[in-house]
Design an enzyme around this catalytic site. Sequence first.
Site, PDB file in Angstrom:
ATOM      1  N   HIS A 129      34.512 -15.497 -99.655  1.00  0.00           N
ATOM      2  CA  HIS A 129      33.959 -16.057-100.823  1.00  0.00           C
ATOM      3  C   HIS A 129      33.822 -17.598-100.648  1.00  0.00           C
ATOM      4  O   HIS A 129      34.327 -18.277 -99.359  1.00  0.00           O
ATOM      5  CB  HIS A 129      34.823 -15.812-102.032  1.00  0.00           C
ATOM      6  N   ASP A 158      28.831 -21.947-102.644  1.00  0.00           N
ATOM      7  CA  ASP A 158      27.774 -21.151-103.002  1.00  0.00           C
ATOM      8  C   ASP A 158      26.453 -21.840-103.610  1.00  0.00           C
ATOM      9  O   ASP A 158      25.337 -21.402-103.208  1.00  0.00           O
ATOM     10  CB  ASP A 158      28.442 -20.197-104.234  1.00  0.00           C
TER      11      ASP A 158
END
Length: 378
Positions: A129, A158
């Site tokens: 992640h 991200d």
Amino acid sequence: MGPLAGVKIIEMKGIGPGPYAGMLLADMGAEITVVERSSQANGIGLPSDLDCQSRGKKSIALNLKTEQGVEALLKLVEQSDAIFEGFRPGVAERLGFGPDVCLQRNPKIVYGRITGWGQTGPLAQAAGHDINYISLTGSLAAIGRQDSPVPPLNLVGDYAGGSHFLVMGILAALLEAKNSGLGQVIDTAITDGSASLMSMFYSMDKLGIWGPKRASNMLDGAAHFYDVYETIDGEFVSIGSIEPQFYALLIEKLELDPAAFANQVNAGEWPLLKAKIAAALKTKTQAQWCEIMEGSDVCFAPVLDYREAPKHPHNIARNTYIEIADEVQPAPAPRFSRTVSEVKFSPRKAGADTKTVLTELGYGEAELAELNSLGVLS
């Protein structure tokens, strides 16, 4: 309706940077068709009709574990300019719509891939992640106080290192395809993007004005003139008085002795000077400091949360936030003078446009009924 009006892009439903990248493209006028997993194949990510990142996008639901579902997707590929997905390396190939297949069906297609570790390398197949990706590129280690790094939400990895680099890659490849007539594959790795974001700090390190120790540099909270301070009401304000003239104005508005703050860049004095500024700022409320400093050249702003930000006069004046379907959310950015970006419509439920899109691809009522009976559609 935006500078990308007429550009057709397929977004394979995913989590993290994919939906945000699609939103940016849709805001700029691109016709985005999101391919969701059919209800029989389980959903992924936030519910489409409750996710502001789904605004302005069409939604179709296909079971891509069926030959008919993959064929419907490939027919859409034939009529599109770009497609992007965020699967682990090899997954799209196994499902039957990898880059080679898509480019065979449409040689001009731009095929974007967004992953954390990239398509190659020893970690390519590992789960991860945002926090893991920015750990590997020096970004996370540089953010926080001396005792520990602090996760900067999932903005640095991200979205900054992922979504924006994917969008940049897609737009660049679309421009190139206009000249060459050929598409290509874009390998967007969040590790690559977040590494690129650290470029300036490599230069500063070489010049001897930055070091790897966290909270010991000018921009990481060590300097008294570049930090966040608490006010008497428990709120916070940010100070960024780097330039000498702005720094002098800060000291003036704080009513502190300029002589005591003469050695601005002497890092050895930063802790003492920071304590003095902290004490001064804690004598008034955030609102009072806004009255004194906001709009001046101090380089000052109140620290607002995401619910407070839409109510600030500057954001109101610029329409920085909009409301769609009773949900306050950021407006499209950046702003174009002639081809103005707009949100075409509010988020739709998963599969809301399946019948319409497939009909436009040439599917008749009987074919749609058969696909539905086979569990291909939602």
